[in-house]
Scaffold this active site. Structure first.
Site, PDB file in Angstrom:
ATOM      1  N   HIS A 473      41.543-103.437   3.430  1.00  0.00           N
ATOM      2  CA  HIS A 473      40.260-102.995   2.881  1.00  0.00           C
ATOM      3  C   HIS A 473      39.596-103.980   1.915  1.00  0.00           C
ATOM      4  O   HIS A 473      38.388-103.915   1.687  1.00  0.00           O
ATOM      5  CB  HIS A 473      40.461-101.656   2.160  1.00  0.00           C
ATOM      6  CG  HIS A 473      39.256-100.771   2.195  1.00  0.00           C
ATOM      7  ND1 HIS A 473      37.959-101.254   2.133  1.00  0.00           N
ATOM      8  CD2 HIS A 473      39.135 -99.419   2.279  1.00  0.00           C
ATOM      9  CE1 HIS A 473      37.108-100.258   2.183  1.00  0.00           C
ATOM     10  NE2 HIS A 473      37.787 -99.125   2.281  1.00  0.00           N
ATOM     11  N   TYR A 589      33.776 -87.462  -3.562  1.00  0.00           N
ATOM     12  CA  TYR A 589      33.372 -88.863  -3.368  1.00  0.00           C
ATOM     13  C   TYR A 589      32.852 -89.034  -1.946  1.00  0.00           C
ATOM     14  O   TYR A 589      33.543 -88.721  -0.989  1.00  0.00           O
ATOM     15  CB  TYR A 589      34.596 -89.763  -3.578  1.00  0.00           C
ATOM     16  CG  TYR A 589      34.380 -91.262  -3.468  1.00  0.00           C
ATOM     17  CD1 TYR A 589      34.526 -92.075  -4.589  1.00  0.00           C
ATOM     18  CD2 TYR A 589      34.083 -91.878  -2.266  1.00  0.00           C
ATOM     19  CE1 TYR A 589      34.372 -93.454  -4.507  1.00  0.00           C
ATOM     20  CE2 TYR A 589      33.905 -93.252  -2.171  1.00  0.00           C
ATOM     21  CZ  TYR A 589      34.055 -94.030  -3.291  1.00  0.00           C
ATOM     22  OH  TYR A 589      33.898 -95.391  -3.201  1.00  0.00           O
ATOM     23  N   THR A 602      29.621-101.006  -1.821  1.00  0.00           N
ATOM     24  CA  THR A 602      29.491 -99.550  -1.746  1.00  0.00           C
ATOM     25  C   THR A 602      29.101 -98.962  -3.102  1.00  0.00           C
ATOM     26  O   THR A 602      29.216 -99.612  -4.138  1.00  0.00           O
ATOM     27  CB  THR A 602      30.812 -98.890  -1.302  1.00  0.00           C
ATOM     28  OG1 THR A 602      31.840 -99.205  -2.267  1.00  0.00           O
ATOM     29  CG2 THR A 602      31.222 -99.364   0.065  1.00  0.00           C
TER      30      THR A 602
END
EC number: 2.3.1.21
Length: 772
Positions: A473, A589, A602
């Site tokens: 990630h 979230y 993001t």
């Protein structure tokens, strides 16, 4: 032995007569072609750098300006207003290349024209940046576009009409703005109001006010200073502190997975499918290197930042004691492959030519047919990448810093990407509800030692030809790998194809050098560390409950009849489902993107709002009229859409507070408010999966060519992770994760609540549904 001889350019032996060289012409030919290919790539990068550097200008536009200047001079019109004559006087005299008056005049006009051309480029770029800083279009209702926005859209199209390369817009993208502290505090307090009782909210309000008046102004000054200096005030800290400094295992906690097409199967031959897919991936990498991929455009007008794509290939996360680092190479000509406990190195090129799919199929089949057993300690070696980061860093330094272990590890870490050839055959069977979940579990963690979790991504090829990805990630977010995956699946299906028997098209070259087996010398002490890492990873994997399902009653098409965005519809349904599941609301979230800004990644949308909780409570009470429920739903939907737009336009809450917290740590300033905010658990973490970023095919014509999206592990031990993909007009895929060790959560139970919540909301608007 012939294959071994091809692996080196020359050999030598010492004889009584001296040193005897035996040159391999074939190997030297490959080295020569590789060198030529490398220089070609350098020249392409230089050319692209020039073209990108002068966008929206071009060499042709420069020539037009020069010709206009020269032409006006011959017509006795001085458009330079004396500047050409001034430049001519400033040129040094002598017997150089500009000794004649005509040459000096031409050179002066070329210099003047170049200056005008560069000024024009600068003006156009700054104008485009100014235009792209306008985000009012996002807040206008669909079908109610203002005249100002229409004029703005025309201007943006005119300034970006010339065919752009991938990175052409990078320098024209605006910087991510730093929100004001009062605005962030106000939005934060508004977001936690439905989660706190009056006393708790009053206490938090006092902490926030104290922070805003005393601590925040000093921290904000440093953050604004960073925003002036850095390209993006968030992204570097986000990458370092959220990802690279985390010492927790990557498996389940950080890496995520992506699924294949699930309703069709192109071939059930494992090596053939992989041959096509790997070839398509290198085709994509070639386009990436040459910047031939079109930038992603919001609404077909606004360019998205493309910088995350730079590290898609040839990238590995290197473990460190306190912090990892991302190692990115400019090129790699091989992939690393794992099969039945053995590691192999497979070359992707023969000389300068990319191997054809049929050649790659042959190479992968050679690995599948190889009967050799794993070396001692080799089978579970990749478990080191699944365990604790500090332990892996220490083991890497102690056992893999020299000799054959270093050479073998380099072959993996310097590979374009990692390939796992699995012996299992998971697949999605619509008649078997558990099949999609088992497929997801195989992709999320496998057996904890058959994935190299440090690589930017691992392709997993199952025995039945089904595929998937496991993705690290830190280097990028899900839409980036989704862009690659859409290209690869579309190319595999509609451009490369297969024979009637399921093999890759073409005839392979049997003279290709066989895949190279990597050699290891792993001592007992290292094997004990490998086993320890494996047990840590296995405990994490065994604790994950994953429930994946396809929601069939309706999809995006019928949701739009409710006059709301599909994302808001699903998010409000998640709030209703969570309240029914847990009897309370929680901090939620939802990931949104900030890629309209340079190097944006993001931002968080806090989906649990006062409006959504009011709707949920009214639904649960069951005593409200349908018209009242509809009104409450529309208010909740409008609020959610507004929050999402604010997050996308740089007016979010959490990234600003995160950066203020880091500045406070750097300055040694204590803030009870920030400490509490950053410690709040996200018990419901959600993300929508992007799709159709590339139009590789018409989804209306091929409705069964659907990927099922992907998923991730739960963020909180007592929470849920929910990933969903609104897959076209008539279906939605959900991926729900939780932990067995929590007595409060159950992924399948929550999934059933989500199903019912979607149906209940649809019933409010009398949306007709297909049979479940």
């Amino acid at each position: 032995m012939a294959e071994a001889h091809q692996a080196v350019a020359f050999q030598f032996t010492v004889t009584p007569d001296g040193v005897d060289f035996r040159l391999s012409r074939e190997a030297l030919k490959h080295i020569y072609l590789s060198g030529i290919n490398s220089w070609k790539k350098r020249l392409i990068r230089i050319k692209n750098g020039i073209l990108r550097g002068v966008y929206p200008g071009s060499p042709t536009s420069w020539l037009v300006v020069v010709m206009a200047t020269v032409g006006s001079s011959y017509c006795k019109v001085d458009i330079s207003m004396g500047l050409v004559c001034y430049i001519q006087r400033c040129l040094p005299e002598g017997c150089g290349p500009y000794q004649t008056p005509q040459t000096r005049a031409l050179l002066s006009m070329a210099i003047f024209s170049t200056g005008i051309w560069m000024m024009g480029i600068f003006f156009f770029r700054q104008t485009l940046k100014l235009l792209l800083s306008y985000h009012g279009w996002m807040f206008e209702m669909h079908g109610q576009t203002s005249h100002f926005t229409k004029v703005w859209a025309i201007c943006v199209r005119l300034l970006s009409s010339r065919r752009p390369m991938l990175y052409s817009f990078q320098t024209s993208l605006p910087k991510l703005p730093v929100p004001s502290v009062p605005a962030t505090i106000q939005r934060y307090l508004e977001s936690v109001r439905p989660l706190l009782d009056d006393a708790e909210y009053c206490r938090m309000e006092t902490l926030a006010k104290d922070f805003q008046e005393k601590t925040a102004p000093r921290l904000q000054k440093y953050l604004v200073l960073k925003s002036w200096w850095a390209t993006n005030y968030v992204s570097d800290w986000w990458e370092e502190y959220v990802y690279l400094r985390s010492r927790a295992p990557l498996v389940v906690n950080s890496n995520y997975y992506v699924m294949d097409f699930v309703l069709i199967q192109n071939t059930n031959i494992q090596a053939a499918r992989l041959g096509n897919i790997v070839h398509a991936m290198i085709m994509y990498r070639r386009k990436l290197d040459r910047e031939e991929i079109k930038p992603v455009m919001a609404q077909g007008i606004v360019p998205m930042c493309s910088y995350q794509m730079e590290r898609m290939f040839n990238t590995t996360r290197i473990p460190g004691k306190e912090s990892d680092l991302l190692q990115h190479l400019s090129d790699s000509r091989h992939v690393a492959v794992y099969h039945k406990g053995r590691f192999f190195k497979v070359w992707l090129y023969e000389g300068s030519q990319l191997l054809k799919p049929c050649d790659l199929e042959m190479q992968f089949q050679r690995i599948l047919d190889d009967p050799s057993p794993p070396q001692p300690g080799e089978e579970k070696l990749a478990a080191l990448t699944a365990g604790g980061r500090a332990e892996w860093a220490q083991a890497r330094q102690a056992f893999f810093s020299s000799g054959k272990n270093k050479a073998a590890l380099d072959a993996i870490e310097r590979a374009a990407f990692f390939v796992a050839l699995d012996e299992e055959s998971p697949h999605y069977d619509p008649e078997d509800e558990a099949s999609l979940s088992l497929y997801g579990k195989a992709l999320l963690h496998g057996n904890c030692y058959n994935r190299w979790f440090d690589k930017s991504f691992t392709i997993i090829a199952f025995k039945n030809g089904q595929l998937g990805l496991n993705t690290e990630h830190a280097w990028a977010d899900a839409p980036i790998i989704g862009h690659l995956w859409e290209f690869v699946l579309g190319t595999d299906t509609f451009h490369l194809g297969y024979t009637e028997t399921g093999h890759c098209l073409g005839k392979p070259n049997p003279m290709l050098m066989a895949p190279q087996r990597l050699q290891w010398d792993i001592p007992e002490q290292c094997r004990a560390i490998i086993e320890s890492s494996y047990q840590v990873a296995k405990a994490l994997a065994d604790d994950v409950e994953l429930y994946c399902f396809q929601f069939l009653p309706f999809g995006k098409g019928l949701i739009k009849k409710c006059r709301t965005s599909p994302d808001a519809f699903v998010q409000i349904a998640l709030q209703l489902a969570h309240f029914r599941d847990r009897g309370k609301f929680c901090l939620t979230y939802e990931a949104s993107m900030t890629r309209m800004f340079r190097e944006g990644r993001t931002e968080t949308v806090r989906s649990c709002t006062s409006e959504s909780t009011a709707f949920v409570q009214a639904m649960v009470e069951g005593s409200h009229m349908k018209a009242d429920l509809q009104d409450l739903f529309r208010k909740a939907s409008k609020k959610h859409q507004n929050m999402y737009r604010l997050a996308m336009t740089g007016c979010g809450i959490d990234r600003h507070l995160f950066c203020l917290y880091l500045v406070s740590k750097y300055l040694g300033v204590s803030s009870p408010f920030l400490a509490e905010v950053l410690s709040e658990p996200w018990r419901l973490s959600t993300s929508q999966i992007a799709q159709f970023q590339i139009r590789m095919f018409d989804p209306d014509k091929y409705p069964k060519h659907l990927g099922a999206g992907g998923g991730f592990g739960p963020v909180a031990d007592d929470g849920y992770g929910v990933s969903y993909m609104i897959a076209g007009e008539n279906t939605i895929f959900f991926h729900i994760s939780s932990k067995f060790s929590s007595s409060e959560t159950n992924a399948q139970r929550f999934g059933n609540h989500i199903r019912q919540a979607l149906l209940d909301i649809a019933d409010l608007f009398q949306v007709p549904k297909a049979d479940s």
